[in-house]
Every structure is written in structure tokens, then in C-alpha cells.
Motif scaffolding. Structure first.
Motif, PDB file in Angstrom:
ATOM      1  N   LEU A  24      29.774  -6.174  -3.038  1.00 47.42           N
ATOM      2  CA  LEU A  24      29.594  -6.700  -1.686  1.00 47.42           C
ATOM      3  C   LEU A  24      28.426  -7.666  -1.640  1.00 47.42           C
ATOM      4  CD1 LEU A  24      30.005  -3.308   0.139  1.00 47.42           C
ATOM      5  CD2 LEU A  24      31.659  -5.160   0.067  1.00 47.42           C
ATOM      6  N   PHE A  46      25.702  -9.570   0.648  1.00 48.75           N
ATOM      7  CA  PHE A  46      25.030  -9.656   1.952  1.00 48.75           C
ATOM      8  C   PHE A  46      24.051 -10.818   1.913  1.00 48.75           C
ATOM      9  CE2 PHE A  46      26.530  -5.347   1.861  1.00 48.75           C
ATOM     10  CZ  PHE A  46      26.865  -5.077   3.178  1.00 48.75           C
ATOM     11  N   GLN A  57      17.537  -1.437  13.011  1.00 50.52           N
ATOM     12  CA  GLN A  57      18.558  -0.403  12.814  1.00 50.52           C
ATOM     13  C   GLN A  57      17.939   0.870  12.264  1.00 50.52           C
ATOM     14  OE1 GLN A  57      21.469  -2.429  10.406  1.00 50.52           O
ATOM     15  NE2 GLN A  57      22.633  -3.066  12.205  1.00 50.52           N
ATOM     16  N   TRP A 111      17.885   4.564  14.480  1.00 50.21           N
ATOM     17  CA  TRP A 111      18.501   5.867  14.199  1.00 50.21           C
ATOM     18  C   TRP A 111      17.470   6.909  13.761  1.00 50.21           C
ATOM     19  CZ3 TRP A 111      18.398   8.035   9.386  1.00 50.21           C
ATOM     20  CH2 TRP A 111      18.350   7.210   8.257  1.00 50.21           C
ATOM     21  N   ILE A 123      17.077  10.480  15.573  1.00 53.77           N
ATOM     22  CA  ILE A 123      17.063  11.801  14.930  1.00 53.77           C
ATOM     23  C   ILE A 123      15.735  12.499  15.220  1.00 53.77           C
ATOM     24  CG2 ILE A 123      17.324  13.066  12.769  1.00 53.77           C
ATOM     25  CD1 ILE A 123      18.867  10.777  11.641  1.00 53.77           C
ATOM     26  N   ILE A 164      15.934  14.055  18.575  1.00 56.02           N
ATOM     27  CA  ILE A 164      16.845  15.212  18.567  1.00 56.02           C
ATOM     28  C   ILE A 164      16.202  16.416  17.865  1.00 56.02           C
ATOM     29  CG2 ILE A 164      19.057  16.066  17.679  1.00 56.02           C
ATOM     30  CD1 ILE A 164      20.082  13.144  18.160  1.00 56.02           C
ATOM     31  N   ARG A 182      35.306  -0.520  14.085  1.00 54.94           N
ATOM     32  CA  ARG A 182      34.716  -0.224  15.385  1.00 54.94           C
ATOM     33  C   ARG A 182      34.671   1.262  15.697  1.00 54.94           C
ATOM     34  NH1 ARG A 182      32.667  -4.265  18.221  1.00 54.94           N
ATOM     35  NH2 ARG A 182      33.313  -6.304  17.445  1.00 54.94           N
ATOM     36  N   ILE A 212      26.377  11.086  18.048  1.00 53.48           N
ATOM     37  CA  ILE A 212      25.581   9.853  18.181  1.00 53.48           C
ATOM     38  C   ILE A 212      24.999   9.467  16.821  1.00 53.48           C
ATOM     39  CG2 ILE A 212      23.497   8.855  19.196  1.00 53.48           C
ATOM     40  CD1 ILE A 212      24.050  10.578  21.682  1.00 53.48           C
ATOM     41  N   ILE A 213      24.427  10.450  16.146  1.00 53.09           N
ATOM     42  CA  ILE A 213      23.788  10.151  14.863  1.00 53.09           C
ATOM     43  C   ILE A 213      24.825   9.695  13.829  1.00 53.09           C
ATOM     44  CG2 ILE A 213      22.523  11.177  12.929  1.00 53.09           C
ATOM     45  CD1 ILE A 213      20.886  10.678  15.467  1.00 53.09           C
ATOM     46  N   ASN A 257      26.070   6.273  14.621  1.00 53.96           N
ATOM     47  CA  ASN A 257      25.041   5.308  14.304  1.00 53.96           C
ATOM     48  C   ASN A 257      25.087   4.898  12.845  1.00 53.96           C
ATOM     49  OD1 ASN A 257      22.821   3.993  15.463  1.00 53.96           O
ATOM     50  ND2 ASN A 257      22.296   5.885  16.486  1.00 53.96           N
ATOM     51  N   PHE A 258      25.140   5.917  12.005  1.00 61.22           N
ATOM     52  CA  PHE A 258      25.241   5.673  10.564  1.00 61.22           C
ATOM     53  C   PHE A 258      26.446   4.804  10.259  1.00 61.22           C
ATOM     54  CE2 PHE A 258      22.911   7.460   7.115  1.00 61.22           C
ATOM     55  CZ  PHE A 258      21.936   8.214   7.745  1.00 61.22           C
ATOM     56  N   PHE A 273      26.034   1.196  11.610  1.00 57.31           N
ATOM     57  CA  PHE A 273      25.024   0.375  10.934  1.00 57.31           C
ATOM     58  C   PHE A 273      25.332   0.140   9.468  1.00 57.31           C
ATOM     59  CE2 PHE A 273      21.382   1.641  14.030  1.00 57.31           C
ATOM     60  CZ  PHE A 273      21.906   0.766  14.956  1.00 57.31           C
ATOM     61  N   TYR A 274      25.840   1.191   8.816  1.00 60.40           N
ATOM     62  CA  TYR A 274      25.915   1.090   7.358  1.00 60.40           C
ATOM     63  C   TYR A 274      27.319   1.158   6.782  1.00 60.40           C
ATOM     64  CZ  TYR A 274      21.038   1.800   8.290  1.00 60.40           C
ATOM     65  OH  TYR A 274      19.797   1.647   8.795  1.00 60.40           O
ATOM     66  N   PRO A 292      29.551  -2.609   8.081  1.00 64.00           N
ATOM     67  CA  PRO A 292      29.440  -3.862   7.319  1.00 64.00           C
ATOM     68  C   PRO A 292      30.203  -3.799   6.010  1.00 64.00           C
ATOM     69  CG  PRO A 292      27.280  -3.104   8.036  1.00 64.00           C
ATOM     70  CD  PRO A 292      28.247  -2.013   8.362  1.00 64.00           C
ATOM     71  N   ILE A 293      30.188  -2.608   5.383  1.00 57.28           N
ATOM     72  CA  ILE A 293      30.900  -2.477   4.115  1.00 57.28           C
ATOM     73  C   ILE A 293      32.404  -2.626   4.347  1.00 57.28           C
ATOM     74  CG2 ILE A 293      31.448  -0.861   2.253  1.00 57.28           C
ATOM     75  CD1 ILE A 293      28.584   0.206   2.548  1.00 57.28           C
TER      76      ILE A 293
END
Lengths: 567, 679
Positions: A375, A377, A478, A482, A486, A489, B81, B638-639, B642-643, B646-647, B650-651
Motif C-alpha cells: 500500500l 500512502f 486521529q 481515539w 479510550i 471510557i 464506510r 465507538i472505539i 474508530n479503529f 481511521f486505520y 484507508p487500507i
């Protein structure tokens, strides 16, 4: 003309300073053995060096007394109590409160002095009219009660040093004698020398020989110091100091911290807990990275890396040594991880931030992704962007830790090593505080990158650079988003077990949530904007988010009352 | 019309910008609620109420609706999405969970002495009006009681309290046989209404003339020992149990109505024989009545004893409290100090001036002089000595039909004295007692206690009086924030009504009504079986099970004893929980950060407060946990989302791009791929 007179004044002041410091007798005293001695204070075992620094700074708001460093100054106060009972040592930190002493029957010059210097003497504090005035103020204005409590605390610390009202000219109230039979430094309460000697006289049987000899020899040593001081014989004093130091260590070696540890503690103190050394190295790193970013001269990039790693090394040492020192008082490695108060959490946050930034700077993540998944970027590493941000945040944090006590004349919460409230002694603290402070460090870097973007936007307008900076900022945002999520939480999970409810709208909780919402807004604003405008809004909101975070981290403690009062 | 609605929806519930504005509004609202307490206090809302009130609920409803609409309309349900979908589902779940949580949440605390069992706890927020009669406590909830501002007819805003939840209340004694307050008192139709409220005030008393009363009362204006800047009216009135005895710092006052002048003289006479010493030497045996400061030669034996000090509550080695006299003994050849205790035969002697001696001397294990035997007795039949922490007692004696007042003062370490006060406004000579602070400071610095100065206090003597209460609001600058938050200074004015009869009573607050003494007003309803007392406190609720405290342990740092002021490492309450229905017992240890969960985590018992003096009780926090799991699932989504966003996204996008490019190179048509913004 003005500058010349200022310079002259400065030289005169320096000269006066050296003259006052040059007390021939004090100069010849060698306090090194005393500085390295251990004692127990506030349920914590520390060296005399630490104790004297904390005490002098707490009482006077200064690190030196008339040019004399803390350990010697504190010894001098103990040995010349009459003189120092009259000296204006107690520093009133609360400025409005100084005016309240104006109503006392004192002459105009003294009143003005108190207003300007903010200091009073122990005798002044002891006077019935001062006491009465403080009682009156305490009753009529609870807001000032805290200021009065603080002054009373300073005065009682000073009264211990002065050994008031006996003026015994000994260090009579400092617990220098480790407990007999204790296997760990902080397992049992230590005793002041006269008390230990008294107990020995009352119950002489059943003691260790080493204990009896040690205590009695310390008594002799203390008398030698006292005698030497009254005859101004430095050689005698130095002999006495050596004696007590030597015998204190032999009383119960199992409970007495090792010489190496004590030496490290003293060195750690004299390097300002390694704050400014770390900040200095980081600063150089940031400059080199920045130069590389704008000039592309390759060697500056390597220099940047060299200093960044150097800074990280000092930073690691600052945390590691502190951990080791805290362990001595807590007696357990896990429970002494230094992340339990404002000082330690700022230190840790910057540490984490620097590491993350430097890892991103290496490009190891994007390279791995490319190698593993093929990939591609946008290239953000190897340009000094993350390096600059990381070094800058390391420098700013360490500098803030170093400078704050000098500016405010009061220590940062947790600057000195103390015991922590029992509620903090749990693994939840590590999980929650680590995550939250880590996110704060990342937020700090989004701030650096946000400001950087804004400057570039208005000055340079190089589309390529702007895009790169925006992408770098987004990476940080980002992460911050997150990790903060966390962190909040896990805080709720901890609150659930310790306070019986996950969310109680405590100001710290609320403002952490607000910080998170700010970044939530950033994420969504990016959907309805585009191009450079999108990046500009992101940068601007990064700056806003940083200040909300800062208010939550520092401001809430001062302006709002809540359950998070310790961090 | 429809177009307009369409336009409106497009710019509100279907708009990202509207969502952002909502987020900002929520942030601002909670910032105000948390950062500017004055705002919510203006609306009489505490934190929980402010964050559970309609503006935030409306914002949240709009938020959820917008979130759902925007998600469904604008975010395609495709692999890249998925993250947004997960996060948004998580947020909606969290909001619903939180709404349920705050609707059902109760929390409170309960104090448990070691070895005792409790079945109830006190709600943290809700107040209740308690009525005690014949040893039974009835109660009624006070929902809608204000919190931050004072309301009373004297302030002209009493109509704020004129709401159903605060008027015509009937306290009820719950249990097998539910009993109302009027049943408890045996009167018809007894009702209570809250007609006044003060958030931070003191309840004060004064004497007022009362027709038909023959009682004599005294009032003295004295500075408040805790607050020297204000003077307080101190009342003494023998006929009123509550004001017959009072204290001012370490000075005790008592008023007694004596039958006759002779009784007064008898009392005065008794002060001469307070300390009785039976002294025995070979060839000498005598009883002496002594006073502090006095020197008594023992015949011609060559011995003399001087009474140095009297300690009424000396703690002996076996932890018993006894009265003690400290004597200086002058023997023919030597001089030493001796301490004698009531009911203890063996004295403690001290060698003077020996090496290593303390201020008293060097303590001896056996008597220095075996020949000298002293037995000590304390005689105070008239109770003229000060009690508890007092160091002097002033006893006012009055006789019927005499305008004269005889004041007998008995200090601990000095001779007793008598003052006779004539007329209605005499002056009493009083020794100003030391404030607790001054005593503490003296003991900390090792200074001897300075002799307190004498002050002349004007006394007002009135006949035919009774005591009345009034409320004095504490000015804002004098308030302590913590005290204010705990509500310790709250006072109600409650109107009791039964038929045509009515009475207004001031009712102060105490935490945990059943555990602490009441200071509330006394209620005497005509025709009632028994008098009653009222008190404001937290609402009592049933615990889900009975809890017994088996043991309590506090552990301090540095090997120190766990006491007030020490840094504490941990607290441990060893408890036994008994299910009331099944009788099933479980044991648990509640400590800091390590609570005991009950009924599959539905309830939580956590360590809240402790007894710093004797570790004889614990205070457990009690709470239920509605919706915690739902909120947890929301947070987890949510967590995870989020992961993913974000990550993983894109992949996925890059993989899709690559695949699309490969397909394009092979000349195939691209299906199901729309260019996606790389965010």
C-alpha cells in the motif's frame, strides 16, 4: 543610558549577593555528608538534600537563602534559631492576603515591605495580634482560609526547624533514626534523634547493639555539631556531620537506602529533576529538524535525530530515576510507577508524545504497510515534521516543569516525591492516566502542527508543504482522538468501581468530553469542507482543542472543584 | 408547503452542518453546567438535575435523529464506510444507555458500626422530613425541595415552595404495619408543609417574654469560640432541658433552680471537699481535703505535699479513664513527684532532675517511698466540676422570689470561687477560655498554656421568659464550599397543622438521620400522646440485602498508625451480605478501588468514608448500575468503529483502488466502485 544604569545595578546586586553569601564560617562547612543522609518526612523516606530543598522552598519560595544553597541554609536555620526567628522567611503566596496584615499595628515602612516582598518572620507570625487577625480573617472570609492554612503550614515547618520554643540548636524534630528491625525503608516510622535516645534510656534492654551504638554516637555527633557551631569552629562541625552521617547508615542497614541511591537522589535534585537538561537537548533537536524541513541540508536532519535521541535518553533517565526513587518510599515497583500527579503525568505525556513522533518520523509504519500490503500512502516521514513536533512538545513540557516553580514560587503538584492518596493506588490509574496524558501529548503536537500550518498558510502558501502538514496533523489528530476516547471510557470504568458511578459530571470528566467533542467536530467539518480551507479549519480547531485540553488539565484544578483534585 | 418542509429538513436533520452545530451546542451547554455553577444554581439545579433537564434532552434527541438520518441517507453501507456506521450506532446506543441510566440511577451511603447489620441506606440527593415520636421514625420525601437559594415569607418569595410536593405532607412509618404521623401521636389529621428554606444558615435562640411563665432565664453575649469576629447569644434557663446546660469553648455553664438559700450554701460547701486524700505514714494517719496549689504539712513527720495539678480524665496504661492528682512530695531527705489515681492503690513516682528526665521527671516502676501511702477520692456530689473537655464550670443558682443569682465557678486547676450577681443586668467575671486552636498550638510547640485573661461579661437576667428560635443566614463570603455542598447548614421552616391548630418549627439538616443526634424542633401537638421531634435528612431507602460489618481495617503509609491527618494506603471493610428473601449469605471485602458487586453486578458497595478516631465504623457507598452494560457496548462500538474508520478504511480503499486499476488495465468494466474521498 537606562540600560547602562540597569547593568550597573545588576553588577552591584550580584556583588552584594556574593558578599552576603561569603560568610567565612558557612563557606568552610561541608554539608555533603548531611545532604546524603536519609530521613522520614511526611511518611516518606528521602535524603536531607530533598527534605531541605522542599522545606526551604515551601517556606520561602526560594531555592537559596541569601545565596546559600538549601541544605546548608536549613542547617544554619536549625543552628541559629534566634537569628532566623526574626528573619523574614515566610513567603505569603496569596497576594491579596498580604493586604490583610496592613491593619495590624505595624509601621508604614514594614507594611510596604510586606506588600512588596510578601514575607514575614516567625516571630511576627507568633505575635498574638497576628494570630488574632488571622483567626478573624479565617472566620470572615473562607476564601482566604486556604491562604492562612498554607501560612500556618509554612510556620509550623519553620517552627520544627527552629525547634521552637526550646531553640535547642539541634535537628531535634527531623526523623533521622531508622526503625529497628524494619526490613524496608518505609515499613515503620522513623524517630527523631532525641526521641530515640530517650526511648533507649527508658527501656535499655532488648535492643540491637548496632542500634544502641548508632543512636548514642549520633547523639554525640549532634552535640559536636552544636558545639562547633556555637564556637564557629568549622572543623568541629564537619567532624560532627561526618559522624552522624556515618552512624545513621549503620543503625539498620536494611532500612537505610543505599549510598548509590542517595547519591542519585542528590544528583537528580541538583539537575532540577533533569527537566532543563532534557529541554535543552530537545530544543537543539527541534531547531535542527526545522532547519532541515526548510533547507533540505541533509546533515541537519541527522543532527536533529542525534539530539532528539539524546533528549529522549535524558527524558527516559528522568522518569527511570524517579521511578527508582519513588520505589524506595513505596516499597513496590508496580505501585511506584511515576504517573500519579501533575508533575509526573506531564513528564510522561511528553515522553510518550516524543516517542510516537519519532516513530512516525522513521516512517517505519508506512514502510511496513508498503512492504506487507503493497500500500502506498503519502510520504510524511523523513521530512523533520514529526521530529520537530515531538522535540518541541518534549522541550515545552520539560521547560514548563522547570520554570513553573520559579515563576509561581510554589512547586508543581507532585514535584517533590510524596505518598499518594490510597484511591490512586491501582492499575486503573495507569491505564486511565497513561491513555489520557498520552492523548494530551498528541493534542500538544496537533497544536504545534496546527500553528505551523497556519504560519505556512499565511506566509509561504506552498501547496505541497501545506498538504503534507495537513496530512501529518491529521495523523496526530486521529491518534489523539481515539486515545482520548479510550482514556475517557477507562476513566468511566474506574469511576464505576471506585466512586460507584461511571459518569458524575465532575468538571474533569465534563471538560475531557468537551475536548473530545471538539475533535469530533474536526472530523465532521472535514466532510463539509475541502482543500486548503479544510486544512485551515482543521488547524484552527486543533489550536482550539489544545486550549480546551489545557484548561481541563491545568485550569480545572484552579477554577473548579472536583474529585480529580490530585491531577 | 412541502418544499418548505423539504428545505427545512435538508438544512436540519439531514445536514452534517446542523449535526456539527448540535455538537457545539451540547459542548457549550455542558461547559456552562460544569464551569459556571452559578448558572445552574440560579435555576435550582444540581449537576445531575442540570444534565438531566429538558434543554440537554432536546439537544440529545435532535442529535440522535440527525445522526440516524444522516447516516442512513448519506453514508453508503459499504465496507469502507462501515466504520462510520459502527461509531454512529455506538453513539446512539451510548446515549440511550445513559438516558436509561440517569432515569433509574440511585446512589447513597450507609454507616455501619463494627459488628452491626444495616438494611437501609441514605439517598445521596433526595431529602426527607423525619418525625420521631415514641422512639419511632416516620418520614416523607421532599421532592422538589430547592437547593441553592433561601425562600421564606420574610424574604417575600415563599410562593416558590407552594407546590404540591412540599405541601400537606404526611410522614409515614413504613414496615409491616404502616403508620402515619397522626396515628403515632394519636391526633386527628396532622399535616406538614414546607414554608421556608435556607441553604446555608444557623439556627439561633433568644429569650422572649412569655405570659404565664415564671421561669428565670439568662442571656450572655459571648464571642463565638470558632469565629471570634461574631458574638453569640448564650442562653441559660433551668426549666428547659436543652438550655439548662451549655458550653462556651472549654467553659461549661449550668443553671439550677434551687429550693432555698441553704441548698446553695450546701453546694458551695461541697466545693471544699472535692479532693479527698487519705494519707498514712508510720505513726500518722489523716484525711485531708485539698485544693490545687495548696501545700499540706503532714503533722510533724517532716513530710509535706503540694497539690500541683488535677487531671479529671487521665488515660491509664490499661486504657481506662480515671481522675488523677499530681503531687510534689517533700520528704525529710528528698523531694519527688507522685501521681495518684482514683481507685488505684499504687502511685506513680518520678525522680526529679535525673539524666534523661522529661518535664515531669524520670518515671519509676515502683514507689520511691514505700512508707508514704496516699489514697485519692474525688467527691463531686453536686456535679459542679466541668464535664467532657471543659476546664471550668460556672453554675448559676437562683431561688424563687429572689432577684439574686449566685454563681459558683469550679475550675479544674484552681480554687472554686463564688460570685453573687444582683439585679437584671449584672456583670459576670469570666475567665476567657483558650480556643481549641490555641491549645493545639501550645501543645505542638511545647509551650505552657498561658493563663487565660479575665473578662467581664454583661449578663441579662429576665423573669417570665421562654426560648424561641430564629434563623440567621450566613453571608456568602463566610460560607465554606464543602459544607455548602454537603448541605450541613440547611434549615427548613415547617408548618405543622392539625385541625385549627398550627405551629411553625425550624428543622435543621443532619446526614443519616437514624445515625446522628437530632437538633430539630420539638413539636407539641395539643392532645398528642407523646411529644415529637422533626429533622431534615436524606431519604432512607432499602438496601437490596442486609449488610453486616465484621471488621474494619485502615492501613497508613510509613508504618504509621491510621489516624486523622495521616496519608492512608487502603481501607478494608469485611462484610457479610444476607439475602433477605433466601437467607443466603455471602462474604466480601470492600476496599479502595475494589468494591463488592451484588446480584450479578446490579448493585455496587464501595468504600466511601471511615472513622479516623477509632476505626469503629465504615461508611459504604451504595449504588445501582442501570444501563451500564448498554453504555459499555456503546463505548465498545465507538472505539472499534474508530479503529476501523481511521486505520482499516484507508487500507480497504487502497486495496479497492488497486483492484480497480488492475481490472481497468485488463479492460474490464468497473462495477460497484465509486471514487471515495480519502479522508
Amino acid at each position: 543610558m537606562r540600560i547602562t544604569s540597569l547593568l550597573v545595578l545588576l553588577v552591584v546586586a550580584m556583588f552584594c549577593g556574593t558578599v552576603r553569601a561569603a560568610d567565612a564560617f558557612l563557606d568552610q562547612i561541608d554539608v555533603e555528608p548531611l545532604r546524603l543522609m536519609s530521613l522520614q518526612h511526611n511518611q516518606t523516606v528521602k535524603t536531607f538534600d530533598t527534605y531541605s530543598r522542599d522545606t526551604l522552598f515551601h517556606i520561602t519560595g526560594k531555592t537559596h537563602l541569601n545565596g546559600v544553597p538549601a541544605a546548608k541554609a536549613v542547617l544554619d536555620i536549625a543552628m541559629e534559631p534566634q537569628k532566623y526567628a526574626d528573619a523574614n522567611l515566610i513567603y505569603i503566596r496569596n497576594k491579596p492576603f498580604r493586604y490583610d496584615f496592613g491593619n495590624l499595628p505595624i509601621d508604614e515602612a514594614e507594611r510596604k515591605r510586606i506588600l512588596q516582598e510578601g514575607t514575614i518572620s516567625f516571630k511576627f507570625w507568633m505575635q498574638p495580634q497576628t494570630q488574632e487577625a488571622m483567626n478573624r480573617i479565617m472566620a470572615t472570609a473562607t476564601i482566604k482560609a486556604q491562604a492562612i492554612n498554607e501560612i500556618n503550614g509554612q510556620a509550623s515547618m519553620l517552627s520544627q526547624l527552629l525547634d521552637y520554643p526550646r531553640f535547642g540548636r539541634t535537628l531535634a524534630s527531623q526523623a533521622f533514626v531508622p526503625a529497628e528491625g524494619a526490613k524496608h525503608a518505609n515499613e515503620k516510622p522513623w524517630e527523631p534523634l532525641p526521641q530515640a535516645a530517650h526511648h533507649l534510656l527508658e527501656h535499655s534492654e532488648g535492643h540491637d547493639e548496632a542500634y544502641v551504638t548508632g543512636v548514642m554516637s549520633m547523639v554525640v555527633g549532634m552535640e559536636t555539631i552544636s558545639r562547633g557551631w556555637s564556637t564557629k569552629d568549622a572543623a568541629v562541625v564537619n567532624r560532627g556531620l561526618k559522624e552522624i552521617a556515618q552512624h545513621a547508615a549503620s543503625i539498620n542497614p536494611a532500612a537505610y537506602p543505599s549510598l548509590t541511591k542517595r547519591k542519585f537522589e542528590v544528583r537528580y535534585n541538583s539537575l532540577a529533576r533533569l527537566t532543563w537538561p532534557g529541554a535543552a537537548v530537545y530544543f537543539i533537536a527541534a531547531v535542527f529538524f526545522l532547519v532541515y524541513f526548510s533547507s533540505d541540508v541533509k546533515w541537519t536532519y541527522y543532527a536533529g535525530w542525534l539530539f532528539a535521541l539524546g533528549g529522549l535518553f535524558v527524558h527516559t533517565a528522568a522518569i527511570g530515576i524517579r521511578w527508582w526513587l519513588v520505589e524506595k518510599s513505596v516499597g513496590n515497583w508496580f505501585e511506584s510507577i511515576p504517573i500519579k500527579n501533575q508533575f509526573e503525568s506531564v513528564m510522561f505525556a511528553a515522553f510518550f508524545g516524543s516517542i510516537v513522533a519519532l516513530v512516525l518520523e522513521t516512517g517505519i509504519i508506512s514502510r511496513t504497510l508498503k512492504a506487507v500490503g503493497g500500500l502506498e500512502f503519502r510520504k510524511l516521514h523523513g521530512m523533520g515534521i514529526f521530529g520537530t513536533a515531538g522535540a518541541a512538545i518534549g522541550m515545552l513540557s520539560l521547560l514548563a516543569l522547570f520554570v513553573t516553580p520559579y515563576v509561581t514560587r510554589s512547586d508543581i503538584i507532585g514535584g517533590g516525591i510524596r505518598q499518594n492518596a490510597g484511591i490512586l493506588m491501582t492499575y486503573w490509574l495507569y491505564i486511565h492516566v497513561t491513555l489520557v496524558t498520552a492523548s494530551y501529548a498528541l493534542i500538544g503536537m496537533t497544536f504545534v502542527l496546527g500553528v505551523w500550518y497556519c504560519i505556512q498558510y499565511f506566509v509561504n502558501r506552498d501547496a505541497g508543504i501545506l498538504q503534507t502538514l495537513d496530512a501529518a496533523n491529521l495523523t496526530m489528530l486521529q491518534l489523539a482522538f481515539w486515545i482520548l476516547g479510550i482514556g475517557i471510557i477507562t476513566g468511566a470504568l474506574w469511576a464505576d468501581v471506585s466512586w460507584g458511578r461511571p459518569w458524575g459530571w465532575d468538571p474533569k470528566e465534563t471538560f475531557a468530553l468537551i475536548t473530545w467533542i471538539v475533535y469530533l467536530i474536526v472530523v465532521h467539518v472535514r466532510f463539509i469542507t475541502a482543500g486548503q480551507k479544510r486544512a485551515l479549519v482543521t488547524s484552527a480547531l486543533s489550536v482550539v482543542g489544545f486550549f480546551v485540553m489545557l484548561f481541563n488539565w491545568i485550569g480545572v484544578n484552579f477554577f473548579l472543584v472536583g474529585l480529580h483534585s490530585y491531577a | 408547503m412541502l418544499n418548505a418542509l423539504d428545505w427545512l429538513l435538508k438544512h436540519t436533520l439531514r445536514s452534517v452542518l446542523f449535526g456539527i452545530i448540535l455538537l457545539a451546542a451540547i459542548a457549550v451547554y455542558i461547559a456552562i453546567g460544569s464551569g459556571l455553577p452559578g448558572v445552574r444554581e440560579y435555576f435550582e439545579k444540581d449537576e445531575l438535575a442540570f444534565f438531566n433537564s429538558w434543554p440537554l434532552i432536546i439537544l440529545m434527541v435532535l442529535m440522535v435523529t440527525t445522526l440516524v438520518t444522516v447516516t442512513i441517507e448519506r453514508i453508503p453501507f459499504t465496507p469502507p464506510r462501515l466504520g462510520a456506521w459502527i461509531i454512529h450506532t455506538g453513539i446512539v446506543t451510548l446515549i440511550f444507555g445513559a438516558f436509561y441510566h440517569y432515569t433509574k440511577k440511585v446512589e447513597g451511603m450507609t454507616l455501619i458500626p463494627v459488628g452491626q447489620t444495616v438494611s437501609q441506606y441514605f439517598d445521596r440527593w433526595e431529602r426527607a422530613l423525619y418525625l420521631r415520636a415514641g422512639g419511632l421514625d416516620a418520614r416523607v420525601r421532599l421532592t422538589g425541595l430547592p437547593r441553592f437559594k433561601a425562600y421564606d415569607e420574610t424574604l417575600g418569595n415563599a410562593d416558590y415552595l407552594d407546590r404540591e410536593s412540599l405541601q400537606n405532607l404526611v410522614p409515614v412509618l413504613p414496615g409491616r404495619q404502616v403508620m402515619t404521623a397522626h396515628e403515632m401521636l394519636g391526633v386527628k389529621d396532622l399535616k406538614f408543609s414546607v414554608v421556608g428554606y435556607w441553604p446555608y444558615a444557623d439556627l439561633r435562640q433568644r429569650l422572649i417574654p412569655s405570659p404565664g411563665s415564671k421561669d428565670v432565664g439568662f442571656s450572655m453575649q459571648l464571642p463565638d469560640p470558632d469565629d471570634v469576629s461574631t458574638k453569640r447569644d448564650l442562653l441559660l434557663i433551668a426549666s428547659n432541658m436543652r438550655y439548662a446546660r451549655t458550653s462556651w469553648g472549654s467553659v461549661d455553664f449550668e443553671h439550677r433552680a434551687a429550693e432555698s438559700e441553704e441548698k446553695i450554701q450546701e453546694a458551695i460547701g461541697s466545693t471544699l471537699s472535692l479532693h479527698e486524700l487519705q494519707v498514712a505514714l508510720p505513726g500518722y494517719e489523716q484525711t485531708h481535703y485539698v485544693q490545687v496549689g495548696q501545700t499540706v504539712p503532714l503533722g510533724d513527720s517532716g513530710y509535706a505535699i503540694t497539690i500541683e495539678a488535677f487531671s479529671p480524665r487521665w488515660q491509664t496504661m490499661d486504657r481506662k479513664i480515671r481522675a488523677m492528682l499530681t503531687l510534689m512530695v517533700q520528704a525529710p531527705t528528698t523531694k519527688f513527684r507522685r501521681q495518684v489515681l482514683v481507685d488505684v492503690e499504687k502511685p506513680t513516682d518520678w525522680v526529679l532532675g535525673a539524666e534523661g528526665a522529661g518535664p515531669l521527671g524520670l518515671r519509676q516502676d515502683r514507689p520511691l517511698d514505700e512508707l508514704l501511702k496516699i489514697t485519692y477520692k474525688l467527691n463531686d456530689p453536686q456535679n459542679l466540676l466541668p464535664r467532657d473537655d471543659g476546664n471550668v464550670q460556672y453554675t448559676f443558682f437562683t431561688t424563687p422570689d429572689s432577684g439574686k443569682t449566685t454563681v459558683v465557678s469550679v475550675p479544674l486547676n484552681e480554687k472554686a470561687a463564688v460570685q453573687v450577681l444582683e439585679g437584671d443586668s449584672p456583670t459576670l467575671v469570666l475567665r476567657q477560655p483558650m480556643t481549641a486552636d490555641a491549645v493545639m498550638m501550645a501543645s505542638a510547640t511545647g509551650q505552657p498554656l498561658p493563663k487565660p485573661a479575665e473578662v467581664s461579661v454583661p449578663v441579662t437576667r429576665q423573669e417570665g421568659v421562654t426560648v424561641t428560635q430564629y434563623v440567621e443566614e450566613v453571608p456568602r463570603e463566610k460560607r465554606n464550599k464543602d459544607t455548602g455542598e454537603t448541605g450541613l447548614k440547611q434549615i427548613l421552616r415547617v408548618r405543622a397543622q392539625s385541625g385549627d391548630w398550627q405551629q411553625d418549627i425550624y428543622v435543621p439538616y443532619t446526614p443519616q438521620a437514624t445515625k446522628f443526634a437530632w437538633q430539630g424542633g420539638l413539636l407539641e401537638v395539643p392532645g398528642a400522646k407523646t411529644p415529637a421531634q422533626l429533622q431534615l435528612s436524606n431519604m432512607l431507602r432499602d438496601l437490596p440485602a442486609n449488610i453486616r460489618l465484621d471488621k474494619f481495617e485502615a492501613q497508613a503509609y510509613g508504618g504509621l498508625e491510621a489516624q486523622a491527618g495521616a496519608m492512608i494506603r487502603n481501607f478494608q471493610s469485611f462484610i457479610t451480605i444476607t439475602n433477605r428473601a433466601t437467607g443466603e449469605q455471602t462474604q466480601g471485602i470492600v476496599s479502595l478501588n475494589d468494591p463488592v458487586f451484588y446480584n450479578n453486578g446490579e448493585w455496587i458497595f464501595f468504600q466511601s468514608q471511615w472513622d479516623p478516631d477509632g476505626q469503629s465504623f465504615t461508611v459504604l457507598g451504595i449504588g445501582n448500575r442501570p444501563g451500564v452494560l448498554t453504555m459499555g457496548i456503546g463505548c465498545g462500538l465507538i472505539i472499534f468503529g474508530n479503529f476501523y474508520a481511521f486505520y482499516v478504511k484507508p487500507i480497504i480503499i487502497r486495496l479497492m483502488k488497486q483492484r480497480a486499476l488492475e481490472k481497468a488495465q485488463r479492460g474490464q468494466k468497473i462495477k460497484g466502485f465509486a471514487p471515495v474521498e480519502t479522508a
